[in-house]
Design an enzyme around this catalytic site. Sequence first.
Site, PDB file in Angstrom:
ATOM      1  N   CYS A  99      49.423  46.158  43.629  1.00  0.00           N
ATOM      2  CA  CYS A  99      49.969  44.993  42.922  1.00  0.00           C
ATOM      3  C   CYS A  99      49.114  43.789  43.313  1.00  0.00           C
ATOM      4  O   CYS A  99      48.755  43.642  44.487  1.00  0.00           O
ATOM      5  CB  CYS A  99      51.423  44.785  43.346  1.00  0.00           C
ATOM      6  SG  CYS A  99      52.162  43.270  42.728  1.00  0.00           S
ATOM      7  N   THR A 100      48.812  42.964  42.329  1.00  0.00           N
ATOM      8  CA  THR A 100      47.955  41.799  42.585  1.00  0.00           C
ATOM      9  C   THR A 100      48.413  40.962  43.781  1.00  0.00           C
ATOM     10  O   THR A 100      47.592  40.445  44.525  1.00  0.00           O
ATOM     11  CB  THR A 100      48.000  40.853  41.359  1.00  0.00           C
ATOM     12  OG1 THR A 100      49.355  40.734  40.927  1.00  0.00           O
ATOM     13  CG2 THR A 100      47.129  41.354  40.248  1.00  0.00           C
ATOM     14  N   HIS A 101      49.731  40.855  43.940  1.00  0.00           N
ATOM     15  CA  HIS A 101      50.271  39.945  44.947  1.00  0.00           C
ATOM     16  C   HIS A 101      50.246  40.487  46.373  1.00  0.00           C
ATOM     17  O   HIS A 101      50.506  39.752  47.314  1.00  0.00           O
ATOM     18  CB  HIS A 101      51.716  39.591  44.594  1.00  0.00           C
ATOM     19  CG  HIS A 101      51.838  38.695  43.398  1.00  0.00           C
ATOM     20  ND1 HIS A 101      51.316  39.032  42.176  1.00  0.00           N
ATOM     21  CD2 HIS A 101      52.415  37.483  43.253  1.00  0.00           C
ATOM     22  CE1 HIS A 101      51.579  38.064  41.322  1.00  0.00           C
ATOM     23  NE2 HIS A 101      52.242  37.113  41.946  1.00  0.00           N
TER      24      HIS A 101
ATOM     25  N   CYS B 192      46.249  42.829  36.600  1.00  0.00           N
ATOM     26  CA  CYS B 192      47.672  43.145  36.762  1.00  0.00           C
ATOM     27  C   CYS B 192      47.865  44.666  36.752  1.00  0.00           C
ATOM     28  O   CYS B 192      47.542  45.344  35.765  1.00  0.00           O
ATOM     29  CB  CYS B 192      48.446  42.515  35.616  1.00  0.00           C
ATOM     30  SG  CYS B 192      50.205  42.842  35.676  1.00  0.00           S
ATOM     31  N   ASN B 193      48.397  45.184  37.855  1.00  0.00           N
ATOM     32  CA  ASN B 193      48.614  46.633  37.955  1.00  0.00           C
ATOM     33  C   ASN B 193      49.645  47.114  36.944  1.00  0.00           C
ATOM     34  O   ASN B 193      49.520  48.198  36.382  1.00  0.00           O
ATOM     35  CB  ASN B 193      49.092  47.012  39.353  1.00  0.00           C
ATOM     36  CG  ASN B 193      47.999  46.927  40.383  1.00  0.00           C
ATOM     37  OD1 ASN B 193      47.519  47.938  40.878  1.00  0.00           O
ATOM     38  ND2 ASN B 193      47.558  45.725  40.711  1.00  0.00           N
ATOM     39  N   THR B 194      50.673  46.291  36.727  1.00  0.00           N
ATOM     40  CA  THR B 194      51.719  46.715  35.798  1.00  0.00           C
ATOM     41  C   THR B 194      51.151  46.805  34.381  1.00  0.00           C
ATOM     42  O   THR B 194      51.436  47.754  33.648  1.00  0.00           O
ATOM     43  CB  THR B 194      52.912  45.738  35.862  1.00  0.00           C
ATOM     44  OG1 THR B 194      53.296  45.589  37.234  1.00  0.00           O
ATOM     45  CG2 THR B 194      54.089  46.266  35.080  1.00  0.00           C
TER      46      THR B 194
ATOM     47  N   GLY C  24      56.682  43.411  36.213  1.00  0.00           N
ATOM     48  CA  GLY C  24      57.053  44.631  36.941  1.00  0.00           C
ATOM     49  C   GLY C  24      58.435  45.161  36.663  1.00  0.00           C
ATOM     50  O   GLY C  24      58.741  46.311  36.982  1.00  0.00           O
TER      51      GLY C  24
ATOM     52  N   GLU D 235      55.067  34.449  45.412  1.00  0.00           N
ATOM     53  CA  GLU D 235      55.082  33.356  44.422  1.00  0.00           C
ATOM     54  C   GLU D 235      55.667  32.067  45.014  1.00  0.00           C
ATOM     55  O   GLU D 235      55.348  30.979  44.583  1.00  0.00           O
ATOM     56  CB  GLU D 235      55.903  33.764  43.191  1.00  0.00           C
ATOM     57  CG  GLU D 235      55.248  34.846  42.354  1.00  0.00           C
ATOM     58  CD  GLU D 235      54.313  34.303  41.291  1.00  0.00           C
ATOM     59  OE1 GLU D 235      54.653  33.305  40.657  1.00  0.00           O
ATOM     60  OE2 GLU D 235      53.220  34.880  41.104  1.00  0.00           O
TER      61      GLU D 235
ATOM     62  N   ASP E 299      46.161  38.383  34.540  1.00  0.00           N
ATOM     63  CA  ASP E 299      47.291  38.811  35.376  1.00  0.00           C
ATOM     64  C   ASP E 299      48.570  38.185  34.822  1.00  0.00           C
ATOM     65  O   ASP E 299      48.517  37.197  34.081  1.00  0.00           O
ATOM     66  CB  ASP E 299      47.086  38.381  36.842  1.00  0.00           C
ATOM     67  CG  ASP E 299      48.220  38.894  37.723  1.00  0.00           C
ATOM     68  OD1 ASP E 299      48.730  40.002  37.464  1.00  0.00           O
ATOM     69  OD2 ASP E 299      48.625  38.185  38.661  1.00  0.00           O
ATOM     70  N   SER E 300      49.686  38.751  35.241  1.00  0.00           N
ATOM     71  CA  SER E 300      50.971  38.189  34.813  1.00  0.00           C
ATOM     72  C   SER E 300      51.226  36.832  35.484  1.00  0.00           C
ATOM     73  O   SER E 300      52.114  36.093  35.064  1.00  0.00           O
ATOM     74  CB  SER E 300      52.091  39.164  35.161  1.00  0.00           C
ATOM     75  OG  SER E 300      52.023  39.496  36.532  1.00  0.00           O
TER      76      SER E 300
END
Length: 274
Positions: free
Chosen positions: A193-195, A77-79, A47, A161, A14-15
């Site tokens: 999105c991961t978050h 990571c979706n992006t 993103g 974050e 992931d980012s």
Amino acid sequence: MNSQRKKFKIGVFDSGFGGLIILRDIIGSLPEYEYVYLGDSARIPYGTRSQETVFNFTKQAVEFLFKKNCFLIVLACNTASTKALRKIQQEYLPKFYPDRRVLGVIIPAVEAAVSCAKERIGVIATQGSVDSGAFIKEIEKINPKMKIFQQACPLFVPFVEEGEHNSPAADLIMEKYLAPLKKKKIEALILGCTHYGIMEKKIKRYLAGVKMINEGKIVAAKLNDYLKRHPEIEKQLIRNSKINFYTTDLTEKFGKLGSAFFGRKIKPQKVSLE
Ligand code: DGL
């Protein structure tokens, strides 16, 4: 002989540390394998970046994980999944690692959404994922008549974050982003999105009656299924339940919030991908 053949791990990328939520669900379902997690915290967010940059960063991450002996990598990571996966699979892998595999999170999420919505699906994601059109393309492949409503939520990632996703300020931002979707009477919402998984409860409360498509469990089930369909890969995987965590920027936050997301204490090591 047998133990010599079992030499590979599963990588999760992931980012940042958001992907730890996805790794947590993967490990919940497949605890026996050895995993390597990489979060590119020094360069988050992905993103807002161009396709070329996301591809280059993702390629470096994939290379790092292959060198750590991962046979299979999940781009949590979706992006990275929307903007780099295709090129990684079609150009990079055949040239450099023809036997290894890189999987994304978009198709599993889309399949789950399409299976529980008849007409109207919402997607929330980073600006980059929304602009890529990848969710729309994959949904339309399965059901060309589906009405799709996308919304970029660029402020969700910094709130998460900073550990501020339950603050009143986050509620205001959430309403701003989700009010238009509420009017569209969507049946399912992809948390693309991961978050966003960590915000599921509050989003669900706001969009009452809408089915939440949270990627963690869906991706875990898909990986389980993939390994069952590919015993030739599964039998090469090390079964020792170890996990190593790497990050490109070792901050106190990564350790602290990462541990909260993962559900147990993690000790990340710093690496450089450049
Ligand atoms: N991991 C990214 C995603 O799932 C969100 C954070 C970022 O913008 O890098 O799209």
